[in-house]
Design a protein around this motif. Structure first.
Motif, PDB file in Angstrom:
ATOM      1  N   GLY A 145       0.779  -1.221   0.000  1.00  0.00           N
ATOM      2  CA  GLY A 145       0.000   0.000   0.000  1.00  0.00           C
ATOM      3  C   GLY A 145       0.812   1.272   0.000  1.00  0.00           C
ATOM      4  O   GLY A 145       0.260   2.355   0.136  1.00  0.00           O
ATOM      5  N   ILE A 146       2.119   1.165  -0.172  1.00  0.00           N
ATOM      6  CA  ILE A 146       2.996   2.330  -0.134  1.00  0.00           C
ATOM      7  C   ILE A 146       3.397   2.714  -1.554  1.00  0.00           C
ATOM      8  O   ILE A 146       3.827   1.866  -2.329  1.00  0.00           O
ATOM      9  CB  ILE A 146       4.274   2.040   0.685  1.00  0.00           C
ATOM     10  CG1 ILE A 146       3.928   1.605   2.103  1.00  0.00           C
ATOM     11  CG2 ILE A 146       5.214   3.227   0.677  1.00  0.00           C
ATOM     12  CD1 ILE A 146       3.253   2.648   2.934  1.00  0.00           C
ATOM     13  N   ARG A 147       3.230   3.979  -1.889  1.00  0.00           N
ATOM     14  CA  ARG A 147       3.684   4.480  -3.178  1.00  0.00           C
ATOM     15  C   ARG A 147       5.153   4.855  -3.019  1.00  0.00           C
ATOM     16  O   ARG A 147       5.507   5.734  -2.255  1.00  0.00           O
ATOM     17  CB  ARG A 147       2.863   5.688  -3.607  1.00  0.00           C
ATOM     18  CG  ARG A 147       3.155   6.125  -5.025  1.00  0.00           C
ATOM     19  CD  ARG A 147       2.292   7.286  -5.483  1.00  0.00           C
ATOM     20  NE  ARG A 147       0.929   7.207  -4.991  1.00  0.00           N
ATOM     21  CZ  ARG A 147       0.292   8.233  -4.428  1.00  0.00           C
ATOM     22  NH1 ARG A 147       0.861   9.389  -4.270  1.00  0.00           N
ATOM     23  NH2 ARG A 147      -0.957   8.109  -4.016  1.00  0.00           N
ATOM     24  N   LEU A 148       6.021   4.155  -3.743  1.00  0.00           N
ATOM     25  CA  LEU A 148       7.457   4.347  -3.607  1.00  0.00           C
ATOM     26  C   LEU A 148       7.986   5.390  -4.585  1.00  0.00           C
ATOM     27  O   LEU A 148       7.443   5.563  -5.677  1.00  0.00           O
ATOM     28  CB  LEU A 148       8.177   3.017  -3.854  1.00  0.00           C
ATOM     29  CG  LEU A 148       7.786   1.863  -2.938  1.00  0.00           C
ATOM     30  CD1 LEU A 148       8.477   0.578  -3.381  1.00  0.00           C
ATOM     31  CD2 LEU A 148       8.110   2.175  -1.496  1.00  0.00           C
ATOM     32  N   THR A 149       9.075   6.032  -4.193  1.00  0.00           N
ATOM     33  CA  THR A 149       9.771   6.932  -5.102  1.00  0.00           C
ATOM     34  C   THR A 149      10.534   6.078  -6.116  1.00  0.00           C
ATOM     35  O   THR A 149      10.749   4.883  -5.892  1.00  0.00           O
ATOM     36  CB  THR A 149      10.770   7.813  -4.336  1.00  0.00           C
ATOM     37  OG1 THR A 149      11.799   6.976  -3.802  1.00  0.00           O
ATOM     38  CG2 THR A 149      10.091   8.597  -3.226  1.00  0.00           C
ATOM     39  N   PRO A 150      10.968   6.649  -7.228  1.00  0.00           N
ATOM     40  CA  PRO A 150      11.736   5.859  -8.200  1.00  0.00           C
ATOM     41  C   PRO A 150      12.990   5.211  -7.591  1.00  0.00           C
ATOM     42  O   PRO A 150      13.310   4.070  -7.911  1.00  0.00           O
ATOM     43  CB  PRO A 150      12.101   6.881  -9.279  1.00  0.00           C
ATOM     44  CG  PRO A 150      10.985   7.883  -9.214  1.00  0.00           C
ATOM     45  CD  PRO A 150      10.629   7.972  -7.756  1.00  0.00           C
ATOM     46  N   LEU A 151      13.684   5.905  -6.721  1.00  0.00           N
ATOM     47  CA  LEU A 151      14.868   5.328  -6.074  1.00  0.00           C
ATOM     48  C   LEU A 151      14.482   4.147  -5.189  1.00  0.00           C
ATOM     49  O   LEU A 151      15.144   3.103  -5.202  1.00  0.00           O
ATOM     50  CB  LEU A 151      15.598   6.392  -5.251  1.00  0.00           C
ATOM     51  CG  LEU A 151      16.850   5.903  -4.506  1.00  0.00           C
ATOM     52  CD1 LEU A 151      17.877   5.345  -5.490  1.00  0.00           C
ATOM     53  CD2 LEU A 151      17.445   7.029  -3.683  1.00  0.00           C
ATOM     54  N   GLN A 152      13.399   4.293  -4.440  1.00  0.00           N
ATOM     55  CA  GLN A 152      12.936   3.189  -3.602  1.00  0.00           C
ATOM     56  C   GLN A 152      12.499   2.001  -4.457  1.00  0.00           C
ATOM     57  O   GLN A 152      12.752   0.857  -4.090  1.00  0.00           O
ATOM     58  CB  GLN A 152      11.776   3.641  -2.711  1.00  0.00           C
ATOM     59  CG  GLN A 152      12.182   4.605  -1.627  1.00  0.00           C
ATOM     60  CD  GLN A 152      10.984   5.213  -0.932  1.00  0.00           C
ATOM     61  OE1 GLN A 152       9.968   5.516  -1.549  1.00  0.00           O
ATOM     62  NE2 GLN A 152      11.113   5.413   0.380  1.00  0.00           N
ATOM     63  N   GLU A 153      11.847   2.273  -5.584  1.00  0.00           N
ATOM     64  CA  GLU A 153      11.416   1.191  -6.464  1.00  0.00           C
ATOM     65  C   GLU A 153      12.602   0.402  -6.991  1.00  0.00           C
ATOM     66  O   GLU A 153      12.526  -0.817  -7.155  1.00  0.00           O
ATOM     67  CB  GLU A 153      10.583   1.739  -7.624  1.00  0.00           C
ATOM     68  CG  GLU A 153       9.164   2.041  -7.233  1.00  0.00           C
ATOM     69  CD  GLU A 153       8.299   2.410  -8.423  1.00  0.00           C
ATOM     70  OE1 GLU A 153       8.598   1.984  -9.556  1.00  0.00           O
ATOM     71  OE2 GLU A 153       7.308   3.125  -8.200  1.00  0.00           O
ATOM     72  N   ASP A 155      15.239  -0.311  -5.435  1.00  0.00           N
ATOM     73  CA  ASP A 155      15.717  -1.178  -4.354  1.00  0.00           C
ATOM     74  C   ASP A 155      14.662  -2.176  -3.879  1.00  0.00           C
ATOM     75  O   ASP A 155      14.959  -3.045  -3.061  1.00  0.00           O
ATOM     76  CB  ASP A 155      16.147  -0.337  -3.151  1.00  0.00           C
ATOM     77  CG  ASP A 155      17.379   0.494  -3.444  1.00  0.00           C
ATOM     78  OD1 ASP A 155      18.160   0.097  -4.327  1.00  0.00           O
ATOM     79  OD2 ASP A 155      17.549   1.538  -2.776  1.00  0.00           O
ATOM     80  N   GLU A 156      13.451  -2.070  -4.362  1.00  0.00           N
ATOM     81  CA  GLU A 156      12.342  -2.863  -3.823  1.00  0.00           C
ATOM     82  C   GLU A 156      12.552  -4.365  -3.969  1.00  0.00           C
ATOM     83  O   GLU A 156      12.229  -5.127  -3.061  1.00  0.00           O
ATOM     84  CB  GLU A 156      11.021  -2.440  -4.480  1.00  0.00           C
ATOM     85  CG  GLU A 156       9.810  -3.119  -3.896  1.00  0.00           C
ATOM     86  CD  GLU A 156       9.530  -2.779  -2.435  1.00  0.00           C
ATOM     87  OE1 GLU A 156       8.638  -3.409  -1.862  1.00  0.00           O
ATOM     88  OE2 GLU A 156      10.202  -1.902  -1.856  1.00  0.00           O
ATOM     89  N   GLN A 157      13.068  -4.823  -5.077  1.00  0.00           N
ATOM     90  CA  GLN A 157      13.279  -6.261  -5.271  1.00  0.00           C
ATOM     91  C   GLN A 157      14.197  -6.819  -4.183  1.00  0.00           C
ATOM     92  O   GLN A 157      13.937  -7.866  -3.615  1.00  0.00           O
ATOM     93  CB  GLN A 157      13.857  -6.546  -6.662  1.00  0.00           C
ATOM     94  CG  GLN A 157      13.896  -8.011  -7.015  1.00  0.00           C
ATOM     95  CD  GLN A 157      12.504  -8.614  -7.145  1.00  0.00           C
ATOM     96  OE1 GLN A 157      11.504  -7.919  -7.325  1.00  0.00           O
ATOM     97  NE2 GLN A 157      12.415  -9.914  -7.056  1.00  0.00           N
TER      98      GLN A 157
END
Length: 174
Positions: A145-153, A155-157
């Protein structure tokens, strides 16, 4: 893992879960005060909040089920936590539903006993609190449910595949 059911980009499930939690808590308080003083008002309050709690829990479950089914990857740790979260909420709903089944007909007159209402609502609230812990784990640890920033995305994997840190209790040499 962004929510699939949103309003203006905001996840709906977290918007709704506060209502059953508050109503379930009020149901237990109503039964407890009724047990202490026997005033019909408190039994009626418990019954009314139980109705509202069950109704809002069903309403909150709909976007939660959709988010679980379509927003969380299969075979992920988040899916396991989400299923446990849902199961505890279903158990709570069943316990509060059983309480409602027992007491709904006592609106105009005293209940024959308050023990089942206290026991069922206390167990239901315990399930709700445990489910809330798991729900927050979905947000905190798995970013559901969290909208991530491009930088966070980017690192998400790695975040999703990381093993949680385990804290162990044990004896330490002094």
């Amino acid at each position: 893992m962004y929510s699939k059911v949103t309003i203006a980009g905001h996840p709906v499930h977290p918007m709704l879960v506060g209502y059953p939690v508050a109503c379930y808590t009020g149901t237990l308080v109503g039964f407890a005060v009724y047990a202490a003083n026997g005033q019909q008002f408190w039994l009626n309050l418990a019954i009314a909040l139980n109705i509202a709690g069950v109704g809002t829990a069903l309403l909150a479950a709909l976007p939660g089920i959709i988010d679980l089914a379509f927003g969380i990857p299969r075979r992920s740790a988040a899916k396991t936590v989400g299923v446990a979260h849902g199961a505890l909420n279903v158990a709570a709903l069943g316990l509060f539903g059983a309480s409602l089944g027992i007491y709904a007909t006592h609106w105009d007159g005293p209940a024959t006993g308050v023990t089942p209402g206290l026991a069922l609502s206390a167990a239901g609230l315990a399930c709700t609190l445990a489910a809330g812990f798991l729900g927050w784990m979905l947000v905190q640890d798995y970013h559901a449910g969290i909208r991530l920033t491009p930088l966070q995305e980017s690192d998400e994997q790695a975040v999703q595949q990381a093993q949680p840190i385990q804290l162990h209790r044990g004896s330490h040499a002094a």
